[in-house]
Motif scaffolding. Structure first.
Motif, PDB file in Angstrom:
ATOM      1  N   VAL A   1       0.744  -1.255  -0.102  1.00 28.54           N
ATOM      2  CA  VAL A   1      -0.057  -0.083  -0.078  1.00 28.54           C
ATOM      3  C   VAL A   1       0.941   1.414   0.026  1.00 28.54           C
ATOM      4  O   VAL A   1       0.296   2.363  -0.384  1.00 28.54           O
ATOM      5  CB  VAL A   1      -0.891  -0.124   1.123  1.00 28.54           C
ATOM      6  N   GLN A   2       2.145   1.187   0.319  1.00 29.32           N
ATOM      7  CA  GLN A   2       2.859   2.292   0.618  1.00 29.32           C
ATOM      8  C   GLN A   2       3.205   2.701  -0.969  1.00 29.32           C
ATOM      9  O   GLN A   2       3.631   3.993  -1.122  1.00 29.32           O
ATOM     10  CB  GLN A   2       4.309   2.050   1.093  1.00 29.32           C
ATOM     11  N   LEU A   3       3.115   2.175  -1.884  1.00 28.10           N
ATOM     12  CA  LEU A   3       3.299   2.678  -3.439  1.00 28.10           C
ATOM     13  C   LEU A   3       2.470   3.942  -3.494  1.00 28.10           C
ATOM     14  O   LEU A   3       3.078   4.833  -4.026  1.00 28.10           O
ATOM     15  CB  LEU A   3       2.801   1.678  -4.335  1.00 28.10           C
ATOM     16  N   LEU A   4       1.371   3.801  -3.148  1.00 25.05           N
ATOM     17  CA  LEU A   4       0.222   4.956  -3.549  1.00 25.05           C
ATOM     18  C   LEU A   4       0.631   6.041  -2.744  1.00 25.05           C
ATOM     19  O   LEU A   4       0.693   7.417  -3.140  1.00 25.05           O
ATOM     20  CB  LEU A   4      -1.233   4.542  -3.255  1.00 25.05           C
ATOM     21  N   SER A   5       0.809   6.025  -1.514  1.00 24.44           N
ATOM     22  CA  SER A   5       1.548   7.179  -0.763  1.00 24.44           C
ATOM     23  C   SER A   5       2.781   7.898  -1.180  1.00 24.44           C
ATOM     24  O   SER A   5       2.876   8.852  -1.238  1.00 24.44           O
ATOM     25  CB  SER A   5       1.372   6.864   0.788  1.00 24.44           C
ATOM     26  N   ASN A   6       3.593   6.929  -1.583  1.00 25.49           N
ATOM     27  CA  ASN A   6       4.831   7.416  -2.111  1.00 25.49           C
ATOM     28  C   ASN A   6       4.694   8.330  -3.463  1.00 25.49           C
ATOM     29  O   ASN A   6       5.301   9.242  -3.748  1.00 25.49           O
ATOM     30  CB  ASN A   6       5.830   6.145  -2.539  1.00 25.49           C
ATOM     31  N   LEU A   7       3.714   7.469  -4.277  1.00 22.55           N
ATOM     32  CA  LEU A   7       3.406   8.325  -5.479  1.00 22.55           C
ATOM     33  C   LEU A   7       2.712   9.808  -5.251  1.00 22.55           C
ATOM     34  O   LEU A   7       3.271  10.645  -5.784  1.00 22.55           O
ATOM     35  CB  LEU A   7       2.427   7.605  -6.272  1.00 22.55           C
ATOM     36  N   ALA A   8       1.915   9.877  -4.080  1.00 23.31           N
ATOM     37  CA  ALA A   8       1.286  11.167  -3.764  1.00 23.31           C
ATOM     38  C   ALA A   8       2.274  12.058  -3.304  1.00 23.31           C
ATOM     39  O   ALA A   8       2.532  13.205  -3.830  1.00 23.31           O
ATOM     40  CB  ALA A   8       0.216  10.971  -2.773  1.00 23.31           C
ATOM     41  N   ALA A   9       3.197  11.553  -2.386  1.00 20.22           N
ATOM     42  CA  ALA A   9       4.393  12.431  -1.915  1.00 20.22           C
ATOM     43  C   ALA A   9       5.303  12.962  -3.007  1.00 20.22           C
ATOM     44  O   ALA A   9       5.635  14.051  -2.936  1.00 20.22           O
ATOM     45  CB  ALA A   9       5.123  11.847  -0.765  1.00 20.22           C
ATOM     46  N   PHE A  10       5.721  12.050  -3.865  1.00 19.61           N
ATOM     47  CA  PHE A  10       6.446  12.583  -5.052  1.00 19.61           C
ATOM     48  C   PHE A  10       5.884  13.480  -5.952  1.00 19.61           C
ATOM     49  O   PHE A  10       6.797  14.256  -6.220  1.00 19.61           O
ATOM     50  CB  PHE A  10       6.960  11.072  -5.737  1.00 19.61           C
ATOM     51  N   TYR A  11       4.758  13.293  -6.344  1.00 15.44           N
ATOM     52  CA  TYR A  11       3.956  14.193  -7.363  1.00 15.44           C
ATOM     53  C   TYR A  11       3.827  15.608  -6.348  1.00 15.44           C
ATOM     54  O   TYR A  11       3.962  16.678  -7.286  1.00 15.44           O
ATOM     55  CB  TYR A  11       2.864  13.801  -7.552  1.00 15.44           C
TER      56      TYR A  11
END
Length: 510
Positions: free
Chosen positions: A275-285
């Motif tokens: 599930v960390q993939l989506l939060s990492n994508l959010a933070a990166f964007y």
């Protein structure tokens, strides 16, 4: 909502079907009018942005940026900042829903005591709890996984996760002990360790260098880039501001991929996602948005327009003082449309509320509503803010409910959405579903080109919480065409649906 209707630029009555920032830029002659912009990368990107195709819009414009004339680079950076900001908002919503759905699904899997019980459900249940900030609750399933057999790689990953759980509890000594015991050169493990160090703020451990090493190991090993390495290093590079490295990873990563696939018997296969993939994508964007918007705001011609979006990005990144400064700069700029000044003032109220000045915040919103009674966009913005901050706003909700009852459907769709989001935050799922469905495009109910994607995610959340799993899955089937990373939500929802109906067999989504 960042789109405006064609006649709402508010300046010289120019018709403009794109976001207001570019409506103004066209008027000022900074970018070309749509009729003369068939090959203009900025206009092309903004058309994709209007259709909520954020990945396509950003990828193409970012690739074109180095070859643009110097005078065209500031508006291109503004466009990129806007696109990344909306993508960050959407992926934050994805992450929140995925966290809830996967925690539920993995808890159910882990509670099974049958012959073919999944052992890896303990690992991924613990990691899902950890992602939700529940370090204490994560410890037991992680230790249970470590107590059994299993692949050495995933044992190491579990130990790293236990270290993160200890760090969350404030036991930094235990965390260092667990992390320090990790040896080997496996790229997945090395990147997990880098991610743990990065999230803990241990710059002295040089997590960027660890990720660089992991990627060299992947290349030398001749194997495809795993999603584990990609999601870990994306988070590390985002926190460090190494955005070019992060974008290179995004180009190479297969977002439909998974973290582990467990075979249980001849006919049962369980696929696990992180599930960390989506939060990492959010933070990166979000970091990419801030970087682009800061550069755009440095241009004197764009300072006012860029400050509007920069203020929102700064607020989302947890920098209220900077957000207040940028929002004030926007409000002080001439020729800005009334509807966006209203949005900025709603944001100012939110900033006041977060500083403990609740009465002042409510006063700002009340004054806006008194000046423009029944304005659907204004009311929707206030309701969305109340929902985000978990504020009770019964009077605004009552005014809004009366307005949608009396107003025409299309114009008031945005207010239905605002009411739906407000009641979703209040956990009144019946009202949330009713209002969100009323705000959805009737002819293209799950198409992202016709609906605000964040609204669709909110509606899917309300469907999940009211056990309307088929309806939620329909939404993600459409969204996965542009955002394949939502597969983790799809499979978890399908798994819960199967459990609720006691159907046998493995979960498969084509």
């Amino acid at each position: 909502m960042m789109q405006v209707r064609s006649a709402e630029c508010g300046v010289r009555n120019v018709r403009c079907g794109i976001a207001f920032a570019f409506c103004l830029l066209i008027i000022l002659g900074i970018v070309m009018r749509p009729a003369h912009a068939a090959d203009d990368p900025v206009q092309k990107a903004m058309k994709a942005y209007e259709k909520h195709r954020y990945e396509d819009a950003a990828r193409d414009l970012r690739a074109a940026l180095p070859s643009l004339e110097q005078s065209k680079k500031p508006p291109a950076r503004l466009a990129l900042g806007m696109i990344y900001l909306r993508n960050a908002e959407l992926h934050r919503e994805f992450a929140q829903v995925s966290g809830a759905v996967n925690a539920d699904y993995l808890r159910r899997l882990a509670s099974d005591h049958g012959e073919n019980r999944s052992r890896y459900s303990d690992l991924y249940h613990g990691r899902a709890l950890l992602e939700g900030g529940k370090g204490d609750a994560a410890q037991a399933p992680l230790e249970k996984f470590l107590a059994g057999g299993g692949d050495a790689r995933y044992k190491a990953i579990a130990k790293i996760a236990l270290g993160t759980a200890a760090n969350l509890r404030g036991d930094k000594e235990k965390a260092q002990e667990l992390w320090g015991g990790i040896k080997g050169s496996d790229p997945d493990v090395k990147s997990e360790l880098a991610a743990a160090y990065s999230a803990a703020g241990l710059a002295e451990k040089d997590p960027v260098a660890l990720c660089d090493e992991a990627l060299v190991d992947v290349k030398n090993g001749g194997k495809p880039l795993s999603l584990i390495v990609a999601k870990n290093c994306l988070g590390v590079y985002g926190r460090a501001g190494s955005l070019d490295k992060g974008f290179d990873l995004l180009q190479r990563a297969d977002m439909k991929s998974y973290s582990y696939r467990e075979v249980l018997g001849k006919s049962k296969v369980i696929t696990f996602y992180d599930v960390q993939l989506l939060s990492n994508l959010a933070a990166f964007y979000l970091q990419a948005s801030l970087a682009s918007l800061e550069k755009a705001a440095a241009d004197p011609q764009l300072k006012g327009i860029a400050s509007y979006y920069l203020g929102e990005a700064q607020l989302r990144s947890g920098s209220p003082d900077l957000a207040a400064k940028s929002t004030a700069a926007f409000l002080a700029s001439p020729q800005m449309p009334t509807q966006y000044k209203n949005k900025a003032m709603v944001r100012q109220g939110a900033l006041q509320y977060q500083k403990g000045r609740q009465a002042e915040a409510i006063g700002v919103w009340d004054e806006l509503v008194q000046k423009q009674p029944g304005d659907p966009e204004l009311l929707s913005d206030i309701l969305a803010t109340c929902g985000r901050l978990r504020i009770d706003c019964p009077r605004i909700a009552q005014i809004s409910a009366a307005a949608v009852e009396a107003g025409d459907g299309k114009r008031f769709a945005i207010l239905n959405i605002g009411l739906g989001r407000y009641y979703l935050s209040k956990k009144d799922m019946t009202k949330a579903v009713s209002y969100l469905e009323a705000g959805r495009d009737k002819g293209n109910k799950n198409k992202i080109e016709s609906n605000e994607p964040v609204m669709l995610v909110d509606l899917s959340d309300a469907y999940y919480r009211t056990k309307k799993f088929s309806e939620a899955l329909e939404i993600y089937f459409e969204m996965s065409k542009q955002f394949p990373e939502v597969r983790q939500v799809q499979e978890a929802l399908q798994g819960i649906y199967s459990m609720e109906h006691k159907s046998a067999g493995d979960v498969k989504i084509n």
